[in-house]
Design a protein around this motif. Structure first.
Motif, PDB file in Angstrom:
ATOM      1  N   HIS A 134       1.342  12.018   1.838  1.00 50.03           N
ATOM      2  CA  HIS A 134       0.993  10.700   2.372  1.00 50.03           C
ATOM      3  C   HIS A 134       0.066   9.960   1.423  1.00 50.03           C
ATOM      4  O   HIS A 134      -0.703  10.565   0.672  1.00 50.03           O
ATOM      5  CB  HIS A 134       0.362  10.810   3.759  1.00 50.03           C
ATOM      6  N   GLU A 135       0.163   8.632   1.471  1.00 50.67           N
ATOM      7  CA  GLU A 135      -0.592   7.750   0.585  1.00 50.67           C
ATOM      8  C   GLU A 135      -1.462   6.813   1.414  1.00 50.67           C
ATOM      9  O   GLU A 135      -1.129   6.475   2.562  1.00 50.67           O
ATOM     10  CB  GLU A 135       0.371   6.923  -0.279  1.00 50.67           C
ATOM     11  N   ASN A 136      -2.566   6.370   0.806  1.00 48.44           N
ATOM     12  CA  ASN A 136      -3.471   5.423   1.452  1.00 48.44           C
ATOM     13  C   ASN A 136      -3.931   4.374   0.452  1.00 48.44           C
ATOM     14  O   ASN A 136      -4.120   4.680  -0.730  1.00 48.44           O
ATOM     15  CB  ASN A 136      -4.704   6.140   2.018  1.00 48.44           C
ATOM     16  N   PHE A 137      -4.099   3.150   0.926  1.00 54.56           N
ATOM     17  CA  PHE A 137      -4.637   2.078   0.095  1.00 54.56           C
ATOM     18  C   PHE A 137      -6.162   2.125   0.102  1.00 54.56           C
ATOM     19  O   PHE A 137      -6.785   2.264   1.158  1.00 54.56           O
ATOM     20  CB  PHE A 137      -4.206   0.698   0.621  1.00 54.56           C
ATOM     21  N   GLY A 138      -6.757   1.990  -1.066  1.00 57.89           N
ATOM     22  CA  GLY A 138      -8.204   1.903  -1.159  1.00 57.89           C
ATOM     23  C   GLY A 138      -8.673   0.458  -1.147  1.00 57.89           C
ATOM     24  O   GLY A 138      -7.926  -0.466  -1.493  1.00 57.89           O
ATOM     25  N   PHE A 139      -9.927   0.252  -0.730  1.00 56.30           N
ATOM     26  CA  PHE A 139     -10.509  -1.099  -0.742  1.00 56.30           C
ATOM     27  C   PHE A 139     -12.023  -0.983  -0.849  1.00 56.30           C
ATOM     28  O   PHE A 139     -12.630  -0.040  -0.352  1.00 56.30           O
ATOM     29  CB  PHE A 139     -10.127  -1.877   0.520  1.00 56.30           C
ATOM     30  N   GLU A 140     -12.637  -1.943  -1.513  1.00 55.61           N
ATOM     31  CA  GLU A 140     -14.091  -2.017  -1.584  1.00 55.61           C
ATOM     32  C   GLU A 140     -14.630  -2.563  -0.279  1.00 55.61           C
ATOM     33  O   GLU A 140     -14.084  -3.524   0.282  1.00 55.61           O
ATOM     34  CB  GLU A 140     -14.516  -2.921  -2.742  1.00 55.61           C
ATOM     35  N   PHE A 141     -15.715  -1.972   0.218  1.00 51.09           N
ATOM     36  CA  PHE A 141     -16.271  -2.394   1.502  1.00 51.09           C
ATOM     37  C   PHE A 141     -16.649  -3.876   1.501  1.00 51.09           C
ATOM     38  O   PHE A 141     -16.366  -4.605   2.440  1.00 51.09           O
ATOM     39  CB  PHE A 141     -17.502  -1.559   1.859  1.00 51.09           C
ATOM     40  N   GLY A 142     -17.294  -4.334   0.437  1.00 45.24           N
ATOM     41  CA  GLY A 142     -17.805  -5.692   0.439  1.00 45.24           C
ATOM     42  C   GLY A 142     -16.762  -6.755   0.194  1.00 45.24           C
ATOM     43  O   GLY A 142     -16.774  -7.824   0.822  1.00 45.24           O
ATOM     44  N   THR A 143     -15.817  -6.494  -0.711  1.00 48.90           N
ATOM     45  CA  THR A 143     -14.875  -7.523  -1.145  1.00 48.90           C
ATOM     46  C   THR A 143     -13.451  -7.316  -0.638  1.00 48.90           C
ATOM     47  O   THR A 143     -12.633  -8.239  -0.716  1.00 48.90           O
ATOM     48  CB  THR A 143     -14.818  -7.568  -2.676  1.00 48.90           C
ATOM     49  N   LEU A 144     -13.145  -6.143  -0.159  1.00 51.58           N
ATOM     50  CA  LEU A 144     -11.802  -5.714   0.222  1.00 51.58           C
ATOM     51  C   LEU A 144     -10.849  -5.611  -0.964  1.00 51.58           C
ATOM     52  O   LEU A 144      -9.645  -5.388  -0.800  1.00 51.58           O
ATOM     53  CB  LEU A 144     -11.189  -6.648   1.291  1.00 51.58           C
ATOM     54  N   LYS A 145     -11.370  -5.757  -2.186  1.00 51.56           N
ATOM     55  CA  LYS A 145     -10.522  -5.640  -3.375  1.00 51.56           C
ATOM     56  C   LYS A 145     -10.085  -4.192  -3.581  1.00 51.56           C
ATOM     57  O   LYS A 145     -10.778  -3.250  -3.200  1.00 51.56           O
ATOM     58  CB  LYS A 145     -11.272  -6.140  -4.608  1.00 51.56           C
ATOM     59  N   SER A 146      -8.923  -4.031  -4.216  1.00 46.01           N
ATOM     60  CA  SER A 146      -8.433  -2.695  -4.523  1.00 46.01           C
ATOM     61  C   SER A 146      -9.294  -2.065  -5.615  1.00 46.01           C
ATOM     62  O   SER A 146      -9.716  -2.749  -6.550  1.00 46.01           O
ATOM     63  CB  SER A 146      -6.977  -2.762  -4.990  1.00 46.01           C
ATOM     64  N   PRO A 147      -9.567  -0.765  -5.523  1.00 49.41           N
ATOM     65  CA  PRO A 147     -10.409  -0.111  -6.529  1.00 49.41           C
ATOM     66  C   PRO A 147      -9.752  -0.114  -7.910  1.00 49.41           C
ATOM     67  O   PRO A 147      -8.533   0.010  -8.038  1.00 49.41           O
ATOM     68  CB  PRO A 147     -10.546   1.325  -6.003  1.00 49.41           C
ATOM     69  N   LYS A 148     -10.584  -0.242  -8.926  1.00 53.33           N
ATOM     70  CA  LYS A 148     -10.113  -0.124 -10.304  1.00 53.33           C
ATOM     71  C   LYS A 148      -9.967   1.355 -10.664  1.00 53.33           C
ATOM     72  O   LYS A 148     -10.460   2.235  -9.950  1.00 53.33           O
ATOM     73  CB  LYS A 148     -11.094  -0.800 -11.260  1.00 53.33           C
ATOM     74  N   TYR A 149      -9.323   1.612 -11.808  1.00 53.59           N
ATOM     75  CA  TYR A 149      -9.143   2.994 -12.245  1.00 53.59           C
ATOM     76  C   TYR A 149     -10.482   3.703 -12.368  1.00 53.59           C
ATOM     77  O   TYR A 149     -10.608   4.878 -12.000  1.00 53.59           O
ATOM     78  CB  TYR A 149      -8.395   3.057 -13.581  1.00 53.59           C
TER      79      TYR A 149
END
Length: 435
Positions: free
Chosen positions: A111-126
């Motif tokens: 299974h896969e999950n999308f990551g997000f930054e708490f403050g911005t909701l942006k996807s995490p960088k490498y």
């Protein structure tokens, strides 16, 4: 290897999960023999025995331990040195070698999950994904998997953690005996990921398609094979969302065993015919870039236009002649992506595995494929039901924690516990579709 007794109590699991289940799911040892001690003359063995011997060799040569760096999770190249050309019979026997008696059947869940930054909701960088994996390795005793200076994932026993082209974090679970063990494995993993991700200000969500960000807004993960696929994808497909499958889609898949070719055919037909029901039951991706798409499963929709050769529906699965050879014929007609040589991925996108078998692959003329090359090729084919040495049911959207165990439970019930009922339903569906 991290066992439960070596981890502080506060970092183990929420109350209610039994320790013995956790040990079973998370302390699987890899005791395969070292390759150098067991080199054999493969030409003297039958096709099936050659495959089974090759598959039970450990070529890493690295002792497992806390944070040990192991060979890349890319396909290996040295497990079998081919001394004679592979034939189609060898490729068929590779699939046949997956047949197991019922007492050896296991359940695998990925299974896969999308990551997000708490403050911005942006996807995490490498860099953020890398730091998460580094901390996870150090805290919970997983081995790092490297591609040069790039950490491509973690490995512990028969479990692995990797990331997809858009940074989706994936657990490929171990083959387990019961759904209770599957539940323990999933809950352990999610709890441990949360413990590390919280420190980095990152959260994870289980959905089938990213609801907010465009492909341009999504950080691209740096793996050689991702670069090859990204270059090839624009040349194929039929809808504007071709890159979305790589960067914005997420899934849950279930892996189950078969006992014979007949058993595989029955299970394949049943699971293939019932995939639309699984897609509908688990659909949870109606949004794209903050707007409704008109689909309850946007993920399933974008897959239909990704690559018609690679995501092809197999209508002849219901033909009387369908079996291992039929699937091999299908796989041989799917264009290749890459092969792995000298610790590098070589771009073979669009080339023919049939030509490779004759030593006529333009990327490496004169070289012949190994079983590892065949295994790699099979893993880059994406029908809703895929055959390797087991069957993979791949149609469902990614799911939140509360529903992750529901998909393996559904397929175990339908395909194993209620096999006659499922076969009857699948035949009824196939007949209705033919009119």
């Amino acid at each position: 290897m991290a066992v439960v007794s070596q981890i502080p109590h506060s970092q183990i699991l929420p109350d209610g999960l039994e320790r013995n289940k956790i040990r079973t799911a998370c302390s699987l040892k890899d005791n395969l023999p070292n390759f150098k001690k067991h080199q054999v003359g493969f030409s003297s063995l039958s096709c099936v025995e050659r495959i089974k011997r090759a598959s039970n060799l450990n070529i890493t040569g690295a002792k497992r331990g806390y944070g040990v760096i192991v060979a890349g999770n890319a396909p290996t190249e040295d497990a079998v040195v081919t001394t004679e050309p592979l034939t189609k019979a060898d490729l068929v026997s590779y699939l046949e070698s997956g047949c197991k008696p019922k007492e050896q059947w296991r359940i695998g869940t990925e299974h896969e999950n999308f990551g997000f930054e708490f403050g911005t909701l942006k996807s995490p960088k490498y860099e953020q994904i890398r730091e998460l994996l580094e901390r996870f390795s150090a805290r919970f005793g997983w081995d790092k998997v490297m591609e040069g200076d790039i950490i491509t994932g973690l490995k512990q026993g028969k479990q692995s953690i990797t990331y997809e082209p858009g940074g989706q974090l994936e657990l490929s679970g171990a083959p387990l005996e019961t759904l209770h063990q599957t539940s323990a494995e999933i809950n352990t993993y999610l709890y441990e990921v949360k413990a590390v991700a919280d420190e980095l200000g990152i959260g994870f969500v289980g959905l089938g398609f990213h609801p907010k960000w465009s492909v341009k807004d999504t950080p691209l993960m740096p793996k050689e094979r991702f670069d090859i696929i990204r270059k090839f994808v624009p040349k194929v497909g039929s809808i504007p969302y071709r890159h979305d499958v790589l960067h914005r889609a997420s899934t849950v898949q279930v892996n189950l065993d078969y006992s014979s070719e007949l058993d595989m055919v029955r299970k394949y037909r049943a699971s293939f015919a019932l995939q639309p029901i699984a897609i509908a039951l688990f659909a949870n991706s109606p949004f794209c870039e903050g707007k409704p798409t008109g689909y309850v499963s946007t993920r399933s929709h974008v897959w239909t236009g990704y690559d018609n050769d690679r995501t092809y529906v197999l209508p002849y699965a219901f033909d009387d002649s369908f079996g291992f050879e039929g699937y091999v014929n299908f796989a041989l007609d799917v264009p290749m992506y890459f092969i792995y040589r000298d610790k590098k991925h070589i771009d073979c996108s669009g080339m023919s595995f049939r030509d490779f078998m004759n030593g006529n692959l333009p990327a490496i003329p004169g070289q012949l494929p190994t079983f590892n090359d065949w295994e790699t090729h099979l893993a880059t084919i994406y029908p809703e039901v895929r055959i390797k040495k087991f069957m993979e049911m791949r149609g469902a959207d990614g799911a939140p924690k509360t529903r992750l165990c529901a998909l393996p439970a559904l397929w175990v019930y339908l395909i194993i516990l209620q096999a006659p009922l499922s076969l009857s339903l699948s035949l009824s569906l196939s007949l209705s579709l033919s009119y």
